[in-house]
Scaffold this active site. Structure first.
Site, PDB file in Angstrom:
ATOM      1  N   HIS A 101     -14.927  -8.139   5.508  1.00  0.00           N
ATOM      2  CA  HIS A 101     -14.051  -7.916   4.359  1.00  0.00           C
ATOM      3  C   HIS A 101     -14.218  -8.949   3.250  1.00  0.00           C
ATOM      4  O   HIS A 101     -13.361  -9.094   2.393  1.00  0.00           O
ATOM      5  CB  HIS A 101     -12.589  -7.825   4.786  1.00  0.00           C
ATOM      6  CG  HIS A 101     -12.379  -6.742   5.800  1.00  0.00           C
ATOM      7  ND1 HIS A 101     -12.410  -5.411   5.458  1.00  0.00           N
ATOM      8  CD2 HIS A 101     -12.206  -6.789   7.140  1.00  0.00           C
ATOM      9  CE1 HIS A 101     -12.236  -4.689   6.557  1.00  0.00           C
ATOM     10  NE2 HIS A 101     -12.112  -5.496   7.583  1.00  0.00           N
TER      11      HIS A 101
ATOM     12  N   GLU B  77      -4.198   6.776   8.544  1.00  0.00           N
ATOM     13  CA  GLU B  77      -5.087   7.552   7.669  1.00  0.00           C
ATOM     14  C   GLU B  77      -6.265   8.058   8.477  1.00  0.00           C
ATOM     15  O   GLU B  77      -6.624   7.459   9.484  1.00  0.00           O
ATOM     16  CB  GLU B  77      -5.652   6.651   6.549  1.00  0.00           C
ATOM     17  CG  GLU B  77      -4.753   6.483   5.359  1.00  0.00           C
ATOM     18  CD  GLU B  77      -5.385   5.604   4.286  1.00  0.00           C
ATOM     19  OE1 GLU B  77      -6.511   5.111   4.475  1.00  0.00           O
ATOM     20  OE2 GLU B  77      -4.725   5.416   3.250  1.00  0.00           O
TER      21      GLU B  77
ATOM     22  N   ARG C 251      -5.158  -8.414 -10.779  1.00  0.00           N
ATOM     23  CA  ARG C 251      -5.649  -9.721 -11.256  1.00  0.00           C
ATOM     24  C   ARG C 251      -7.047  -9.541 -11.829  1.00  0.00           C
ATOM     25  O   ARG C 251      -7.640  -8.460 -11.717  1.00  0.00           O
ATOM     26  CB  ARG C 251      -5.738 -10.689 -10.072  1.00  0.00           C
ATOM     27  CG  ARG C 251      -6.693 -10.160  -9.011  1.00  0.00           C
ATOM     28  CD  ARG C 251      -7.042 -11.149  -7.929  1.00  0.00           C
ATOM     29  NE  ARG C 251      -8.129 -10.661  -7.102  1.00  0.00           N
ATOM     30  CZ  ARG C 251      -8.018  -9.826  -6.076  1.00  0.00           C
ATOM     31  NH1 ARG C 251      -6.832  -9.362  -5.740  1.00  0.00           N
ATOM     32  NH2 ARG C 251      -9.078  -9.437  -5.401  1.00  0.00           N
TER      33      ARG C 251
ATOM     34  N   LYS D 181       0.827  -1.213   0.000  1.00  0.00           N
ATOM     35  CA  LYS D 181       0.000   0.000   0.000  1.00  0.00           C
ATOM     36  C   LYS D 181       0.860   1.261   0.000  1.00  0.00           C
ATOM     37  O   LYS D 181       0.521   2.241  -0.652  1.00  0.00           O
ATOM     38  CB  LYS D 181      -0.929   0.000   1.206  1.00  0.00           C
ATOM     39  CG  LYS D 181      -2.028  -1.058   1.134  1.00  0.00           C
ATOM     40  CD  LYS D 181      -2.979  -0.862   2.294  1.00  0.00           C
ATOM     41  CE  LYS D 181      -4.124  -1.826   2.392  1.00  0.00           C
ATOM     42  NZ  LYS D 181      -3.966  -3.180   1.998  1.00  0.00           N
TER      43      LYS D 181
END
Ligand code: MV4
Length: 492
Positions: free
Chosen positions: A234, A199, A291, A115
């Site tokens: 998730h 963040e 992907r 990230k």
């Protein structure tokens, strides 16, 4: 490319093979001990045995897969999703073996696999990002100063993270040191990399992702968005295209930003750029998935483009044969992931034998699945057994098709997320488009579908009773008695 090895199993292996066959390309399956009789093995032109059931001894063994490709003279390897699909070392080994990896090059996989590296790569490309820091941090005092600057609540994220692992929401400064320690140790044990960053926490975001496609000649286009806000822990359960919240202007802005993200890492092939959309309709870049994604069919249905065909053409070095202005959204598509999980028991895995498996059919219904009646669901792999996808000229039409397809889909022997899907598609908030990533937590409880089962059982009972009474009336020519059950046993 005359022959492609598909380094995967289940529905995605079959889906890739279908397009290969349409293109006149021969297919090679690989399989583990648990998949000897799997449909993807029978559907392929050839099949190579890899090893024991655990993926660490079969679908994840790079050298065995590359050797299988060499032994069968395969010119390309399609990795599907999961397994080795985002493994830069695998992509490199495939190329070094003189075989084409059907996906982006190693550089793009590596950059987007981190990230922090991804944030760095896109930093000069005018991509909106959530307020926060763009480097790893391990000093608690420094973290406190940064968090105060950003404003609580903040989110600690693992750079190597995925699936929400190593992510911690922190509401106030007192909790920060402890949560940071936990995030670092979680990231270290899950990814072998304890780098974390901070963040601003976007409290009620929607998850919007853009499908991109890039060729080796510098052309990049986007195929609009998918909305994937309906997820639990998730794990996405329902996806749709287009999103019912985006305006034409916002769609163009996000599409253009996604194209720039692809350009920032010299992307080649099909990829997905993930964004968060906050309640004020601001969007922020999250990450890029290098992907083909599980939910790619909804984009195929609204654009008329076969993404696997495009992946193969790009891998062959061909130019994309259309431009952005040739693309438009037609109709609406929905996808429900069917997991072998019990929605009444906290979505716990529910494996077993598919004693009944009857597929829904009809106009606007696409079912991408990898199992058949009588088969066992192995415990070794992902619990997703199928994707039910519907298409309609409007969102309402696609929802109606989905509900009737769910009703026609008969799965017995294992518990699945089918009833949960029905709950979603009949839910007022979902129908009105008023939802975010907290939908499941906010609106779902097992009771909601217990009621569904109960009312279905009651309805079935009423229909049976009516049929019984009608028949009795016919036979006796009289009104049925008020209580027919007293004198009649129902044969089972
Ligand atoms: C966030 C967020 C709120 N604020 N970042 C979750 C997994 C990872 N890919 C990013 N995730 C999030 N990042 C900030 N600054 C909320 C999430 C998030 C989420 C994102 C997309 C879809 C579902 C989600 C569920 C929970 C949290």
């Amino acid at each position: 490319m005359r022959k492609i090895l598909i380094a995967n199993r289940g529905e995605i292996a079959l889906r890739v093979m279908r397009t290969c066959k349409d293109m006149g390309i021969k297919t090679v399956a690989v399989y583990s001990e648990a998949d000897r009789n799997a449909p993807h093995v029978r559907f392929a032109d050839e099949a190579v045995f890899l090893g024991p059931a655990p993926s660490s001894e079969s679908y994840l063994v790079m050298d065995k897969i590359i050797q299988a490709a060499k032994d069968t003279d395969s010119e390309g390897i399609h990795p599907g999703y999961g397994f080795l699909s985002e493994n830069a070392i695998f992509a490199k080994k495939v190329q070094e073996g003189g075989i084409t990896f059907i996906g982006p090059d190693t550089h793009a996989i590596e950059v987007m696999g981190s990230k922090l590296a991804a944030k760095d790569a896109v930093s000069n490309y005018d991509i909106p990002m959530v307020p926060g820091i763009d480097r790893a941090i391990d000093d608690k005092q420094e973290a406190i100063e940064i968090a105060k600057g950003i404003g609580f609540p903040i989110l600690i994220k693992a750079s190597a993270g995925g699936g929400g692992k190593g992510m911690r929401v922190v509401e106030n400064v007192e909790d920060l040191p402890e949560q940071m320690e936990r995030a670092i140790s979680e990231a270290q044990s899950a990814f072998g990399d304890g780098s974390v960053f901070i963040e601003k926490y976007v409290t009620s975001p929607r998850h919007i992702e853009i499908q991109v496609l890039a060729d080796t000649h510098g052309n990049v286009v986007h195929l609009f968005e998918r909305e994937c806000s309906i997820q639990r822990r998730h794990q996405k359960v329902v996806e749709e295209a287009p999103s019912c919240i985006l305006t034409k202007e916002l769609r163009e802005k996000m599409g253009a930003a996604a194209v720039r993200v692809a350009q920032a890492c010299d992307y080649v092939g099909a990829g997905t750029v993930e964004f968060l959309l906050d309640s004020a309709m601001n969007f922020y870049f999250l990450e890029m998935n290098t992907r083909l994604q599980v939910e790619h069919p909804v984009s195929e249905l609204i654009t008329g483009i076969d993404l696997v065909e495009q992946q193969i053409k790009v891998a062959r070095g061909e130019k994309i044969s259309f431009e952005q202005s040739d693309l438009s959204i037609n109709g609406h598509a929905l996808e429900l992931r069917i997991y072998a999980e019990d929605p009444l028991d906290n979505f716990s895995p529910n494996i077993g034998t598919l004693t009944t498996y009857e597929r829904p059919q009809g106009k606007g219904i696409r079912l991408d699945d990898g199992y058949e009646q009588g088969m066992d669901i192995p415990i070794y792999y992902d619990p997703m057994i199928a994707k039910l996808i519907t298409y309609g000229s409007t969102r309402e039409a696609a929802i109606q098709s989905m509900i009737s397809a769910i009703n026609d889909y008969k799965i017995e022997g294992i518990k699945t997320t089918l009833p949960f899907g029905k709950f979603v598609f009949e839910n007022e908030q979902f129908i009105n488009g008023k939802f975010d990533t907290h939908f499941v937590k906010n609106f779902y409880s097992p009771e909601k579908i217990k009621d569904q089962f109960k009312s279905e059982a009651e309805l079935a009972g009423r229909i049976a009773l009516k049929a019984f009474l009608d028949q009795k009336r016919l036979l006796t020519g009289t009104q049925a008695s008020a209580s027919p059950w007293k004198n009649n046993r129902i044969k089972s």
